[in-house]
Scaffold this motif. Structure first.
Motif, PDB file in Angstrom:
ATOM      1  N   MET B   1      46.431 -23.620  29.012  1.00  0.00           N
ATOM      2  CA  MET B   1      46.641 -24.534  29.980  1.00  0.00           C
ATOM      3  C   MET B   1      48.206 -25.263  29.749  1.00  0.00           C
ATOM      4  SD  MET B   1      43.209 -26.910  30.491  1.00  0.00           S
ATOM      5  CE  MET B   1      43.708 -27.781  32.069  1.00  0.00           C
ATOM      6  N   ASN B   2      48.709 -25.621  30.820  1.00  0.00           N
ATOM      7  CA  ASN B   2      50.027 -26.154  30.965  1.00  0.00           C
ATOM      8  C   ASN B   2      50.148 -27.641  30.335  1.00  0.00           C
ATOM      9  OD1 ASN B   2      52.394 -27.310  31.599  1.00  0.00           O
ATOM     10  ND2 ASN B   2      52.203 -26.908  33.810  1.00  0.00           N
ATOM     11  N   PRO B   3      51.133 -27.506  28.983  1.00  0.00           N
ATOM     12  CA  PRO B   3      51.150 -28.869  28.411  1.00  0.00           C
ATOM     13  C   PRO B   3      51.613 -29.854  29.062  1.00  0.00           C
ATOM     14  CG  PRO B   3      52.154 -27.071  27.237  1.00  0.00           C
ATOM     15  CD  PRO B   3      51.806 -26.510  28.470  1.00  0.00           C
ATOM     16  N   ILE B   4      52.577 -29.740  29.852  1.00  0.00           N
ATOM     17  CA  ILE B   4      53.265 -30.799  31.009  1.00  0.00           C
ATOM     18  C   ILE B   4      51.962 -31.524  31.671  1.00  0.00           C
ATOM     19  CG2 ILE B   4      54.748 -31.525  32.499  1.00  0.00           C
ATOM     20  CD1 ILE B   4      56.243 -29.154  31.730  1.00  0.00           C
ATOM     21  N   LEU B   5      51.050 -30.551  32.207  1.00  0.00           N
ATOM     22  CA  LEU B   5      50.128 -31.047  33.079  1.00  0.00           C
ATOM     23  C   LEU B   5      49.165 -32.049  32.352  1.00  0.00           C
ATOM     24  CD1 LEU B   5      48.662 -30.841  35.860  1.00  0.00           C
ATOM     25  CD2 LEU B   5      47.460 -28.992  35.348  1.00  0.00           C
ATOM     26  N   LEU B   6      48.515 -31.356  30.907  1.00  0.00           N
ATOM     27  CA  LEU B   6      47.867 -32.004  30.016  1.00  0.00           C
ATOM     28  C   LEU B   6      48.421 -33.159  29.603  1.00  0.00           C
ATOM     29  CD1 LEU B   6      46.503 -28.972  27.834  1.00  0.00           C
ATOM     30  CD2 LEU B   6      45.235 -30.312  29.720  1.00  0.00           C
ATOM     31  N   SER B   7      49.575 -33.455  29.531  1.00  0.00           N
ATOM     32  CA  SER B   7      50.149 -34.713  28.891  1.00  0.00           C
ATOM     33  C   SER B   7      50.172 -35.738  30.018  1.00  0.00           C
ATOM     34  CB  SER B   7      51.578 -34.532  28.567  1.00  0.00           C
ATOM     35  OG  SER B   7      51.579 -34.274  27.058  1.00  0.00           O
ATOM     36  N   ARG B   8      50.463 -35.215  31.162  1.00  0.00           N
ATOM     37  CA  ARG B   8      50.445 -36.082  32.404  1.00  0.00           C
ATOM     38  C   ARG B   8      49.035 -36.484  32.687  1.00  0.00           C
ATOM     39  NH1 ARG B   8      52.816 -33.627  37.893  1.00  0.00           N
ATOM     40  NH2 ARG B   8      52.271 -35.712  38.630  1.00  0.00           N
ATOM     41  N   LEU B   9      48.082 -35.671  32.527  1.00  0.00           N
ATOM     42  CA  LEU B   9      46.709 -36.186  32.710  1.00  0.00           C
ATOM     43  C   LEU B   9      46.401 -37.285  31.916  1.00  0.00           C
ATOM     44  CD1 LEU B   9      44.381 -32.786  33.405  1.00  0.00           C
ATOM     45  CD2 LEU B   9      44.382 -34.917  34.672  1.00  0.00           C
ATOM     46  N   GLN B  10      46.548 -36.766  30.644  1.00  0.00           N
ATOM     47  CA  GLN B  10      46.461 -37.966  29.463  1.00  0.00           C
ATOM     48  C   GLN B  10      46.942 -39.299  29.712  1.00  0.00           C
ATOM     49  OE1 GLN B  10      46.036 -36.638  25.405  1.00  0.00           O
ATOM     50  NE2 GLN B  10      46.895 -38.434  24.895  1.00  0.00           N
ATOM     51  N   PHE B  11      48.347 -39.192  29.919  1.00  0.00           N
ATOM     52  CA  PHE B  11      49.076 -40.415  30.169  1.00  0.00           C
ATOM     53  C   PHE B  11      48.386 -41.253  31.564  1.00  0.00           C
ATOM     54  CE2 PHE B  11      52.231 -43.579  31.361  1.00  0.00           C
ATOM     55  CZ  PHE B  11      52.496 -43.958  30.108  1.00  0.00           C
ATOM     56  N   GLY B  12      48.095 -40.496  32.561  1.00  0.00           N
ATOM     57  CA  GLY B  12      47.550 -41.186  33.656  1.00  0.00           C
ATOM     58  C   GLY B  12      46.182 -41.554  33.441  1.00  0.00           C
ATOM     59  N   PHE B  13      45.430 -40.786  32.842  1.00  0.00           N
ATOM     60  CA  PHE B  13      43.871 -41.262  32.606  1.00  0.00           C
ATOM     61  C   PHE B  13      44.045 -42.527  31.627  1.00  0.00           C
ATOM     62  CE2 PHE B  13      40.666 -40.656  29.286  1.00  0.00           C
ATOM     63  CZ  PHE B  13      39.513 -41.260  30.254  1.00  0.00           C
ATOM     64  N   THR B  14      44.635 -42.417  30.393  1.00  0.00           N
ATOM     65  CA  THR B  14      44.443 -43.569  29.577  1.00  0.00           C
ATOM     66  C   THR B  14      45.169 -44.992  30.297  1.00  0.00           C
ATOM     67  OG1 THR B  14      46.498 -42.732  28.649  1.00  0.00           O
ATOM     68  CG2 THR B  14      44.627 -42.416  27.392  1.00  0.00           C
ATOM     69  N   THR B  15      46.177 -44.719  31.026  1.00  0.00           N
ATOM     70  CA  THR B  15      46.924 -45.970  31.536  1.00  0.00           C
ATOM     71  C   THR B  15      46.308 -46.382  32.518  1.00  0.00           C
ATOM     72  OG1 THR B  15      48.909 -44.845  30.936  1.00  0.00           O
ATOM     73  CG2 THR B  15      49.383 -46.778  32.454  1.00  0.00           C
ATOM     74  N   LEU B  16      45.667 -45.464  33.619  1.00  0.00           N
ATOM     75  CA  LEU B  16      44.980 -46.017  34.612  1.00  0.00           C
ATOM     76  C   LEU B  16      43.584 -46.788  33.900  1.00  0.00           C
ATOM     77  CD1 LEU B  16      45.398 -45.850  37.831  1.00  0.00           C
ATOM     78  CD2 LEU B  16      43.733 -43.984  37.760  1.00  0.00           C
ATOM     79  N   TYR B  17      42.940 -46.105  33.232  1.00  0.00           N
ATOM     80  CA  TYR B  17      41.848 -46.869  32.433  1.00  0.00           C
ATOM     81  C   TYR B  17      42.139 -48.342  31.882  1.00  0.00           C
ATOM     82  CZ  TYR B  17      37.616 -47.427  29.697  1.00  0.00           C
ATOM     83  OH  TYR B  17      36.236 -47.524  28.949  1.00  0.00           O
ATOM     84  N   HIS B  18      43.107 -48.098  31.187  1.00  0.00           N
ATOM     85  CA  HIS B  18      43.754 -49.577  30.512  1.00  0.00           C
ATOM     86  C   HIS B  18      43.995 -50.567  31.712  1.00  0.00           C
ATOM     87  CE1 HIS B  18      45.860 -52.374  27.902  1.00  0.00           C
ATOM     88  NE2 HIS B  18      47.104 -52.023  28.727  1.00  0.00           N
ATOM     89  N   TRP B  19      44.362 -50.116  32.833  1.00  0.00           N
ATOM     90  CA  TRP B  19      44.757 -50.799  33.954  1.00  0.00           C
ATOM     91  C   TRP B  19      43.522 -51.243  34.871  1.00  0.00           C
ATOM     92  CZ3 TRP B  19      48.990 -53.477  33.265  1.00  0.00           C
ATOM     93  CH2 TRP B  19      49.483 -54.328  34.134  1.00  0.00           C
ATOM     94  N   LEU B  20      42.406 -50.737  34.500  1.00  0.00           N
ATOM     95  CA  LEU B  20      41.305 -51.260  35.074  1.00  0.00           C
ATOM     96  C   LEU B  20      40.992 -52.609  34.568  1.00  0.00           C
ATOM     97  CD1 LEU B  20      38.888 -48.169  35.380  1.00  0.00           C
ATOM     98  CD2 LEU B  20      40.303 -49.202  37.123  1.00  0.00           C
ATOM     99  N   PHE B  21      41.306 -52.922  33.163  1.00  0.00           N
ATOM    100  CA  PHE B  21      40.654 -54.118  32.643  1.00  0.00           C
ATOM    101  C   PHE B  21      41.982 -55.111  32.437  1.00  0.00           C
ATOM    102  CE2 PHE B  21      38.447 -50.393  31.061  1.00  0.00           C
ATOM    103  CZ  PHE B  21      37.084 -50.777  31.347  1.00  0.00           C
ATOM    104  N   VAL B  22      43.226 -54.662  32.406  1.00  0.00           N
ATOM    105  CA  VAL B  22      44.183 -55.669  32.331  1.00  0.00           C
ATOM    106  C   VAL B  22      44.623 -56.542  33.440  1.00  0.00           C
ATOM    107  CG1 VAL B  22      46.628 -55.932  31.723  1.00  0.00           C
ATOM    108  CG2 VAL B  22      45.274 -54.316  30.544  1.00  0.00           C
ATOM    109  N   PRO B  23      44.461 -56.076  34.591  1.00  0.00           N
ATOM    110  CA  PRO B  23      44.639 -57.237  36.001  1.00  0.00           C
ATOM    111  C   PRO B  23      43.721 -58.206  35.963  1.00  0.00           C
ATOM    112  CG  PRO B  23      44.690 -54.865  36.666  1.00  0.00           C
ATOM    113  CD  PRO B  23      44.455 -54.505  34.948  1.00  0.00           C
ATOM    114  N   LEU B  24      42.436 -58.006  35.264  1.00  0.00           N
ATOM    115  CA  LEU B  24      41.365 -58.725  35.559  1.00  0.00           C
ATOM    116  C   LEU B  24      41.530 -59.931  34.305  1.00  0.00           C
ATOM    117  CD1 LEU B  24      38.574 -59.761  36.791  1.00  0.00           C
ATOM    118  CD2 LEU B  24      37.402 -58.494  34.814  1.00  0.00           C
TER     119      LEU B  24
END
Lengths: 340, 464
Positions: B1-24
C-alpha cells in the motif's frame, strides 16, 4: 544572545523538561505498575490511584512540552527521532493512552470486572511507557544508525539491543521504587506498611540493575563521547540510590523519596552531559550525528521560544508546586474522601 | 500500500477523532465555569447541581480529548518528518508555546478542580475552573494559528533559507496576527459552544420528556437554547468571513467547494451538482445566478475564478501536477456543514421562541430533541474534512506538497500496525466513553452530587 548560546540554552531547557518529566511522571508510572500488586481491595486500590489523581495529567504535560520544545528548538531532532523510532513511539503512545483513560474511567462504574480491567490497563500502560522511555534513552546514549541525510536507518529491533533493553528494565525498576517511595509518603495505615515491604525488595532489584547499567555504560565507552565529562555526577547518582536503601530500612520515607528522586535527576543530568553537544549520535559515522548546531531552529525562532519559556517555566513551577502543597495530606481508604 | 495514503489516513483519522471530543470540551468548560460562578454569586443549590452534573459529563468527554491529544504532539515528527524539517522553525513555536502557556494551565487546574472541592477555598475552586477554561481556549488559539499558517501562510512572516532548504520564521507577530488563524479560532470556539449547547439540550430533553427533575432541566435547556442560538449565529458570521477570505488566499479551495469549473462573472451558486466518479468532472448541475458572487465578495457581479483557470495558473507557477482537491468531498462536506449549521440556528431559535411562548415541558416534540445531538458532530467533522482536504495537494498552501512532507523511512507495515492499533484502541475508547456518558446523563443530577460513584448505588445499579 548569540546563536550558539541560544542553542545551548535550548539543550538545557529540553534537558530540564525531560528531568522534570522523569522526576514527576516517574512516580506516576511506578504507582501505576504497583497498583494491581499492592492490594486486591477496591477502596485500597482507589486510595492508591487518588495519591496521584490530581497531578498525573499535569505531570504528563512535561512530556508533551518536551516534544513541542524539541519541535520548536531542534526540528531535525524532532523529525529524525520520532520518525526513526516510529513503532517504539507508537507503543509508548498506546501505553500512555491506556493509562490515562483508565485513571479517569476506572472508578466511574462499580462493576468489579470493569474496575479490574482498567486497573490492569493502568499497570500495563505504565509498564510499557517506562520500559520504552528507558529503552529509547539508552539507545540515545549508545548511538543509533543515522545516514548523511539525518535519517534513522534501523527499525524497532535496532532499539531492542541488550544495552537498550537493560536501560528499559533499569528505568522500569527505578520508577517502581520511586513510585513505592511516593506511596509510602502518601498512604497511611496498613497499606503504608505493605508499601514499605515492597520498597525494600524493589530497592535491591533497582540497585543491581542500575549498577550493571552503570558498569556497562562505563566499560563500553558510551561515557564521554561528547565534550563534557560528567565527572562526579554519576557517582553521586549511584550513592543516592544506595543510601536510599538505608532510609527505606529505617522507614525514613521522606529521605528515601528524596534520594531516589536525586538518583533519577542525576542520572538524567549524566545522560545529557554525556551526549552534549550531540542530540542523536550516529553509529554509522559520527560526522552524521545530529548536534545542537546542525539540528537547531534559526536564531530568531529560538529567541522567540526562549522568551516564552523564560516567562512560563517559572510560573509553571510555581503553580504545580502549589498543587503538591495543596494535596500534601496522606490519603486514607475512607470512601467519603476518595474522588477517583 | 501507498505509505503517503496510509500516513494521511492515520493523521486524518486520529485528528478527526480527537476533534470529536475537543470542541465539546472547549464549549462545555465555559458552561461549567458559568454555572459555578452563578452558584458562587447566588448560593442557589440549582446552580451547584448544574455545575456538578454538567461538570461530570464534561470530564468524561475531556478524558478522551486528553489521551488522544498526546498523539498530536508527536505525529508531525513520526509521520511527517520532512514537513517537520521544512517548517519546524515556524510551526514549532506555536506548538511549544501552546504546551507552555495552555496545556500546563489546563491540566494542573483541572486536577485542582476535580480533587479540590472542600480542600481548597470556594474562591480558589472557582478560579481553577476558570483557569482550566482559559487554558483550553488558549490551546485552541495556538494550534489554530499553526493551522492558519498551513492554510494561508502570511508572506511577511517567513523566508526561504536556501542554505538549509527550509522555511524560517522572521516575524513572529506576522505569524500570530494571521487573519486565517483568528477566523478559524472564532469559528471553532463558537462551534464548541454550540456543540456543548446541543449536548445540554439533548440530555435535558431526555429528562424533560420523562418528566424527571423538570425545574433543573428546564433551566439547563433554556440556558443552552439561548447560548446555542448566539453561538450558531457566531459560527455563521465566522464561516461567511472565512469564505470571503478564502476567495483571496485559497481560491482553488473556494472553487472546489462550489463546483465552479469555469471562471464566471457574475458567478452562480450551485445548489446541486452531480459529478462523475473521479469527483473532478461535472455531469449536471442546478444553479442560482449571481449568488456565488455575493457569497465570495458581498456584491452580485464580481468575478469568481473557476477550477480550470486556477489549475492552469498553478501549473504555470508550480509546474505540472494536479492542483484540484477531491471535489466530491469538498462540495458535499461544505453542503452538509452549511445545512446542519443552518438547521442548528433555526432549531435553537425555535426553542427560544417556544420557551417565551409557553411551558416547554408540556410539548410533544421534546422526546425527539436528543436525536439532534448528531447535528453539531456531523457539521463539525464535515467542516474540518473540508478545511483539510480542500487544501490538497498542499500541506502548506503554495509552499509544500503532502507527498513531499511524509516520513520517507516508514514502511507500509509500520503504518498498518500503527493505523490498525490506533483504530482498535480508539474504538474501545469510544465504546467506554459512550457507555459512561449515557449512564451519567440518564442518571440525572442527584447522582452527580456525589464525588464517588460508590455512594450512589441507584445510579450505577450496584450494591457497592
Amino acid at each position: 544572545m548569540s546563536y550558539e548560546s541560544l542553542q545551548i540554552l535550548w539543550f538545557v531547557l529540553i534537558a530540564v523538561l525531560w528531568i522534570g518529566f522523569y522526576f514527576l511522571e516517574g512516580f506516576d508510572f511506578g504507582v501505576g505498575m504497583l497498583l494491581p500488586f499492592l492490594s486486591k481491595k477496591d477502596e485500597e486500590r482507589r486510595a492508591i490511584i487518588n495519591t496521584i489523581g490530581p497531578v498525573w495529567d499535569g505531570n504528563e504535560v512535561w512530556l508533551l512540552t518536551a516534544g513541542g520544545a524539541t519541535f520548536a528548538a531542534f526540528p531535525h531532532w524532532y523529525a529524525s527521532m520520532f520518525s526513526g523510532f516510529y513503532l517504539a513511539m507508537f507503543l509508548l503512545l498506546v501505553g500512555l493512552i491506556l493509562r490515562g483513560i483508565s485513571f479517569e474511567y476506572r472508578s466511574k462504574d462499580a462493576a468489579p470486572a470493569w474496575r479490574k480491567r482498567f486497573d490492569w490497563m493502568i499497570a500495563i500502560g505504565s509498564f510499557m511507557s517506562a520500559l520504552l522511555l528507558g529503552t529509547v534513552f539508552a539507545n540515545l546514549a549508545r548511538g543509533v544508525p543515522i545516514d548523511e541525510k539525518m535519517m534513522f536507518t534501523g527499525n524497532l529491533f535496532t532499539l531492542l539491543n541488550p544495552y537498550g533493553l537493560l536501560g528499559g528494565l533499569t528505568t522500569t525498576a527505578v520508577f517502581l521504587l520511586h513510585g513505592a517511595n511516593f506511596l509510602a509518603l502518601k498512604l497511611e495505615g496498613e497499606l503504608r506498611e505493605r508499601v514499605n515491604l515492597f520498597a525494600k525488595k524493589l530497592w535491591i532489584g533497582a540497585s543491581v540493575l542500575y549498577l550493571v547499567l552503570g558498569v556497562f555504560t562505563y566499560a563500553s565507552g558510551f561515557w564521554a563521547r561528547g565534550i563534557i565529562d560528567p565527572g562526579v555526577i554519576p557517582i553521586a547518582a549511584v550513592a543516592a540510590l544506595l543510601v536510599a536503601g538505608y532510609f527505606i530500612n529505617q522507614k525514613m520515607e521522606g529521605w528515601a523519596f528524596i534520594m531516589v528522586a536525586a538518583n533519577i535527576v542525576l542520572t538524567q543530568v549524566t545522560f545529557f552531559s554525556m551526549t552534549f553537544p550531540n542530540l542523536m549520535l550516529s553509529t554509522t559515522d559520527p560526522a552524521y550525528s545530529l548536534t545542537i548546531y546542525n539540528a537547531s531552529a534559526s536564531q530568531y525562532a529560538l529567541g522567540v521560544t526562549s522568551i516564552s519559556a523564560l516567562i512560563f517555566l517559572p510560573l509553571i513551577l510555581a503553580y504545580q508546586g502549589w498543587t503538591y502543597y495543596t494535596f500534601r495530606k496522606r490519603i486514607s481508604t475512607d470512601k467519603k474522601t476518595l474522588v477517583y | 500500500m501507498n505509505p503517503i495514503l496510509l500516513s494521511r489516513l492515520q493523521f486524518g483519522f486520529t485528528t478527526l477523532y480527537h476533534w470529536l471530543f475537543v470542541p465539546l470540551t472547549l464549549g462545555m468548560v465555559w458552561y461549567v465555569a458559568f454555572f459555578q460562578t452563578r452558584y458562587y454569586q447566588t448560593k442557589d443549590e440549582t446552580w451547584h447541581k448544574m455545575t456538578k452534573f454538567w461538570g461530570k459529563l464534561f470530564l468524561i468527554n475531556f478524558a478522551i480529548g486528553v489521551v488522544t491529544g498526546i498523539i498530536q504532539e508527536f505525529q508531525f515528527g513520526m509521520n511527517w518528518s520532512e514537513y517537520s524539517r521544512y517548517v519546524g522553525d515556524i510551526i514549532g513555536a506555536p506548538l511549544a508555546i501552546e504546551a507552555l502557556m495552555a496545556f500546563f494551565l489546563e491540566s494542573t487546574f483541572l486536577g485542582i478542580w476535580i480533587f479540590g472541592e472542600g480542600r481548597v477555598s470556594e474562591k480558589v475552586h472557582l478560579a481553577s475552573i476558570w483557569l482550566a477554561a482559559i487554558g483550553s481556549t488558549l490551546s485552541a488559539l495556538w494550534i489554530l494559528l499553526a493551522n492558519g499558517f498551513m492554510q494561508a501562510p502570511p508572506a511577511n512572516s517567513f523566508i526561504f533559507n536556501p542554505v538549509n532548504g527550509r522555511l524560517e520564521l522572521v516575524n513572529f507577530f506576522a505569524l500570530i496576527w494571521n487573519l486565517k488563524g483568528w477566523i478559524l479560532f472564532w469559528h471553532t470556539i463558537s462551534d464548541g459552544v454550540a456543540m456543548a449547547a446541543f449536548l445540554i439540550l439533548a440530555v435535558s430533553a431526555y429528562h424533560i420528556a420523562r418528566k424527571q427533575n423538570l425545574e433543573f432541566f428546564k433551566h439547563s435547556f433554556n440556558v443552552a437554547a439561548v447560548s446555542g442560538l448566539v453561538a450558531g449565529v457566531m459560527i455563521f458570521l465566522g464561516g461567511h468571513t472565512m469564505g470571503q477570505y478564502m476567495a483571496e488566499v485559497q481560491p482553488m479551495k473556494l472553487a472546489a467547494i462550489e463546483a465552479i469549473w469555469e471562471t464566471e462573472q457574475p458567478a452562480s451558486f450551485s445548489l446541486l451538482t452531480i459529478g462523475d466518479l473521479s469527483g473532478k468532472q461535472e455531469v449536471w448541475s442546478f444553479r442560482i445566478p449571481y449568488a456565488m458572487s455575493f457569497l465570495a465578495c458581498n456584491n452580485f457581479t464580481c468575478e469568481v475564478k473557476g477550477v480550470k483557470e486556477l489549475q492552469a495558473n498553478y501549473e504555470q507557477q508550480f509546474g505540472p501536477g494536479d492542483y484540484i482537491p477531491l471535489m466530491v468531498v469538498t462540495y458535499w462536506t461544505f453542503r452538509i456543514m452549511m445545512a446542519f449549521g443552518m438547521v442548528m440556528i433555526l432549531i435553537t431559535a425555535f426553542f427560544v421562541w417556544a420557551n417565551l411562548r409557553g411551558d416547554i415541558t408540556k410539548t410533544r416534540w421534546m422526546k425527539w430533541v436528543p436525536w439532534l445531538l448528531i447535528l453539531p458532530y456531523l457539521a463539525n467533522a464535515s467542516g474540518w474534512i473540508l478545511t483539510e482536504m480542500g487544501r490538497q495537494p498542499w500541506i502548506i498552501y503554495g509552499l509544500l506538497r503532502v507527498e513531499d512532507a511524509v516520513s520517507p523511512n516508514l514502511t507500509p507495515t509500520d503504518l498498518l500496525i500503527s493505523l490498525i492499533g490506533f483504530a482498535a484502541i480508539y474504538l474501545a475508547l469510544a465504546v467506554s466513553m459512550i457507555y459512561l456518558m449515557k449512564k451519567y446523563a440518564t442518571a440525572g443530577p442527584d447522582a452527580a452530587m456525589h464525588e464517588s460513584v460508590d455512594v450512589a448505588p441507584a445510579m450505577v445499579g450496584s450494591q457497592d
